[in-house]
Design a protein around this motif. Structure first.
Motif, mmCIF file in Angstrom:
data_model
loop_
_atom_site.group_PDB
_atom_site.id
_atom_site.type_symbol
_atom_site.label_atom_id
_atom_site.label_comp_id
_atom_site.label_asym_id
_atom_site.label_seq_id
_atom_site.Cartn_x
_atom_site.Cartn_y
_atom_site.Cartn_z
ATOM 1 N N LEU A 18 62.388 20.202 79.756
ATOM 2 C CA LEU A 18 61.004 20.073 79.315
ATOM 3 C C LEU A 18 60.255 21.367 79.589
ATOM 4 C CD1 LEU A 18 61.934 17.063 79.576
ATOM 5 C CD2 LEU A 18 59.581 16.520 80.222
ATOM 6 N N HIS A 19 59.381 21.747 78.647
ATOM 7 C CA HIS A 19 58.524 22.921 78.824
ATOM 8 C C HIS A 19 57.138 22.554 78.328
ATOM 9 C CE1 HIS A 19 57.716 27.278 79.226
ATOM 10 N NE2 HIS A 19 56.877 27.063 78.213
ATOM 11 N N ALA A 20 56.155 22.538 79.225
ATOM 12 C CA ALA A 20 54.789 22.143 78.884
ATOM 13 C C ALA A 20 53.879 23.364 78.875
ATOM 14 C CB ALA A 20 54.277 21.105 79.879
ATOM 15 N N VAL A 21 52.971 23.406 77.894
ATOM 16 C CA VAL A 21 51.988 24.489 77.806
ATOM 17 C C VAL A 21 50.599 23.880 77.615
ATOM 18 C CG1 VAL A 21 53.660 26.128 76.851
ATOM 19 C CG2 VAL A 21 52.314 24.704 75.304
ATOM 20 N N ASP A 22 49.559 24.681 77.957
ATOM 21 C CA ASP A 22 48.191 24.211 77.751
ATOM 22 C C ASP A 22 47.702 24.653 76.382
ATOM 23 O OD1 ASP A 22 47.642 26.911 77.985
ATOM 24 O OD2 ASP A 22 46.856 26.764 80.033
ATOM 25 N N ALA A 23 46.415 24.435 76.124
ATOM 26 C CA ALA A 23 45.857 24.742 74.810
ATOM 27 C C ALA A 23 45.889 26.228 74.491
ATOM 28 C CB ALA A 23 44.428 24.208 74.721
ATOM 29 N N ARG A 24 45.952 27.079 75.500
ATOM 30 C CA ARG A 24 45.996 28.526 75.285
ATOM 31 C C ARG A 24 47.424 29.063 75.234
ATOM 32 N NH1 ARG A 24 41.941 31.304 79.442
ATOM 33 N NH2 ARG A 24 42.484 33.086 78.093
ATOM 34 N N GLY A 25 48.410 28.189 75.364
ATOM 35 C CA GLY A 25 49.792 28.605 75.283
ATOM 36 C C GLY A 25 50.400 29.027 76.597
ATOM 37 N N HIS A 26 49.669 28.852 77.708
ATOM 38 C CA HIS A 26 50.193 29.223 79.016
ATOM 39 C C HIS A 26 51.084 28.107 79.559
ATOM 40 C CE1 HIS A 26 46.402 31.930 79.461
ATOM 41 N NE2 HIS A 26 47.354 32.502 78.722
ATOM 42 N N ALA A 27 52.168 28.499 80.194
ATOM 43 C CA ALA A 27 53.116 27.516 80.716
ATOM 44 C C ALA A 27 52.507 26.718 81.863
ATOM 45 C CB ALA A 27 54.388 28.215 81.184
ATOM 46 N N ALA A 94 63.617 25.066 75.038
ATOM 47 C CA ALA A 94 62.438 24.200 75.175
ATOM 48 C C ALA A 94 61.153 24.993 74.998
ATOM 49 C CB ALA A 94 62.465 23.508 76.535
ATOM 50 N N ALA A 95 61.109 26.218 75.555
ATOM 51 C CA ALA A 95 59.926 27.064 75.392
ATOM 52 C C ALA A 95 59.740 27.446 73.929
ATOM 53 C CB ALA A 95 60.054 28.309 76.264
ATOM 54 N N GLY A 96 60.842 27.730 73.232
ATOM 55 C CA GLY A 96 60.751 28.056 71.811
ATOM 56 C C GLY A 96 60.254 26.885 70.984
ATOM 57 N N ILE A 97 60.663 25.676 71.346
ATOM 58 C CA ILE A 97 60.194 24.481 70.635
ATOM 59 C C ILE A 97 58.687 24.317 70.819
ATOM 60 C CG2 ILE A 97 60.322 21.952 70.591
ATOM 61 C CD1 ILE A 97 63.307 22.257 71.355
ATOM 62 N N ALA A 98 58.204 24.500 72.059
ATOM 63 C CA ALA A 98 56.773 24.389 72.320
ATOM 64 C C ALA A 98 55.990 25.456 71.569
ATOM 65 C CB ALA A 98 56.508 24.485 73.823
ATOM 66 N N GLU A 99 56.533 26.669 71.509
ATOM 67 C CA GLU A 99 55.864 27.754 70.796
ATOM 68 C C GLU A 99 55.819 27.485 69.294
ATOM 69 O OE1 GLU A 99 53.867 31.319 70.173
ATOM 70 O OE2 GLU A 99 54.336 30.325 72.067
ATOM 71 N N ALA A 100 56.925 27.008 68.731
ATOM 72 C CA ALA A 100 56.946 26.697 67.295
ATOM 73 C C ALA A 100 56.004 25.557 66.955
ATOM 74 C CB ALA A 100 58.372 26.357 66.866
ATOM 75 N N ALA A 101 55.909 24.563 67.853
ATOM 76 C CA ALA A 101 55.027 23.416 67.601
ATOM 77 C C ALA A 101 53.564 23.816 67.607
ATOM 78 C CB ALA A 101 55.288 22.331 68.637
ATOM 79 N N ALA A 102 53.224 24.897 68.295
ATOM 80 C CA ALA A 102 51.834 25.357 68.346
ATOM 81 C C ALA A 102 51.400 26.013 67.044
ATOM 82 C CB ALA A 102 51.655 26.324 69.515
ATOM 83 N N ARG A 103 52.348 26.362 66.196
ATOM 84 C CA ARG A 103 52.027 27.012 64.922
ATOM 85 C C ARG A 103 51.818 25.958 63.844
ATOM 86 N NH1 ARG A 103 53.017 32.717 65.430
ATOM 87 N NH2 ARG A 103 53.426 33.010 67.653
ATOM 88 N N PRO A 104 50.617 25.872 63.251
ATOM 89 C CA PRO A 104 50.390 24.868 62.195
ATOM 90 C C PRO A 104 51.284 25.073 60.981
ATOM 91 C CG PRO A 104 48.309 25.762 63.016
ATOM 92 C CD PRO A 104 49.396 26.614 63.592
ATOM 93 N N ALA A 105 51.729 26.311 60.759
ATOM 94 C CA ALA A 105 52.557 26.579 59.576
ATOM 95 C C ALA A 105 53.988 26.093 59.727
ATOM 96 C CB ALA A 105 52.564 28.082 59.277
ATOM 97 N N THR A 106 54.419 25.752 60.949
ATOM 98 C CA THR A 106 55.783 25.258 61.144
ATOM 99 C C THR A 106 55.925 23.882 60.498
ATOM 100 O OG1 THR A 106 55.936 26.430 63.259
ATOM 101 C CG2 THR A 106 57.556 24.698 62.833
#
Length: 345
Positions: A18-27, A94-106
């Motif tokens: 699991l990799h959790a990030v906040d609204a600003r993308g910080h782990a 997991a970090a890559g999944i969280a980063e991709a999910a933050a992109r609306p274009a994904t």
């Protein structure tokens, strides 16, 4: 942990990252949990977006996570790969999944219901049996050809008993050992053929029990196999803005290679579910053959026959499959039945 926005999960059989990030993308945290601990871990988190790659077991976990009050999202693996930094491991996945999910274009993959997955399972097993039946028949023909006995292609020859009679006729020349092998292959083919018929009957029963499948089967070239396959893959048709988007999702639109303001269209993209695309092409081939036997019956038939005369049979079949995919989307999206238009009296 109330400020968690996205949780990326790298799914596995027993150990999940699991990799959790906040609204600003910080782990916020990155940790490993075992399968039996995943539900408890997610239940302790505030409602947030939980993203996973679309893979084996992903649809099951997405339904479970939705039941906990989270927003579950499935991402195509090929869209996650560019966001995995450095060498591959579970934490970076997991970090890559969280980063991709933050992109609306994904793009997102639609979460399948249990009923859809059951239909999909029936079709997958049926496809595997069909491949095995074809392979067994080809192996049998090849062995017969090695000993000077040529058998016509097609399932009808094997089904009618001509091959068994041919083996019996040449038993003395072929020898008992080879005849036993050939008869065993023929028995294997017959068993696979019987099982395939059982699967076809089951899918026909499911199609008859479904109003959506009945509406789909009003379309030329769409039978029980195509209708149930469409239902298992499309899900909610409203997630596609129009029929062209659905057709593009299964790879039936031209692949584009444009640059410098010049548009270049090549062959179809062949993206998405290959089995659905293949079955739609088979349905289009049968529909075009029927149109050519009784041409000019309606607007779709006239268009398909004219296209086949202009660009050739094969291109017309693929174009008709594209058209059928769009028609099927419209039928499911608007709850209509196919009605031939522009019929000639």
């Amino acid at each position: 942990m109330n400020h968690i926005s996205i949780v990326g999960i790298d799914l596995a059989k027993h150990v999940f990252q699991l990799h959790a990030v906040d609204a600003r993308g910080h782990a916020v945290f990155s940790k490993t949990v075992r399968r039996e601990q995943l539900r408890l871990t997610l239940a302790q988190l505030p409602p947030c977006q939980v993203a996973m790659e679309a893979c084996g077991g992903a649809h099951y976990w997405a339904r479970e996570i939705q039941a906990m009050g989270h927003e579950a999202q499935l991402l195509p693996p090929q869209c996650v790969k560019p966001f995995v930094l450095g060498h591959k491991n579970d934490a970076r996945d997991a970090a890559g999944i969280a980063e991709a999910a933050a992109r609306p274009a994904t793009p997102r993959v639609a979460i399948k219901s249990e009923a859809q997955q059951v239909l999909q399972a029936w079709h997958r097993v049926r496809t595997r049996l069909s491949r095995e039946r074809t392979a067994t028949g080809n192996e049998l023909r090849g062995l017969l050809g090695e000993f000077g006995l040529v058998v016509a292609t097609g399932h009808a020859v094997l089904r009618q008993g001509e091959v068994r009679a041919l083996i019996e006729t040449h038993r003395e020349r072929l020898g008992e050992m080879l005849c036993l092998l050939l008869e065993d292959l023929l028995d294997q083919w017959a068993a696979l053929d019987t099982r395939l018929k059982t699967y076809d009957r089951r899918l026909s029963m499911l199609a008859k029990a479904s109003p959506d499948a009945q509406r789909l089967m009003s379309t030329p070239g769409i039978g029980p196999i195509n209708a149930t396959l469409l239902l298992s893959q499309m899900g909610n048709p409203r997630r596609f803005p129009n029929g062209r988007q659905f057709s593009a999702s299964i790879g039936l639109v031209p692949r584009q290679c444009s640059s410098g303001g010049k548009t270049r269209l090549k062959g179809i993209s062949k993206r998405g579910n290959g089995e659905l695309r293949r079955q739609l092409v088979h349905g289009a081939r049968a529909a075009l053959r029927q149109f050519q036997r009784q041409p000019h019956s309606d607007r779709l038939a006239r268009w398909a026959c004219a296209l086949a005369a202009r660009v050739g049979q094969r291109k017309a079949i693929v174009a008709l499959a594209n058209k059928l995919a769009r028609i099927c989307w419209a039928i499911l999206a608007h709850g209509r039945t196919y009605h031939p238009q522009g019929q000639v009296a």
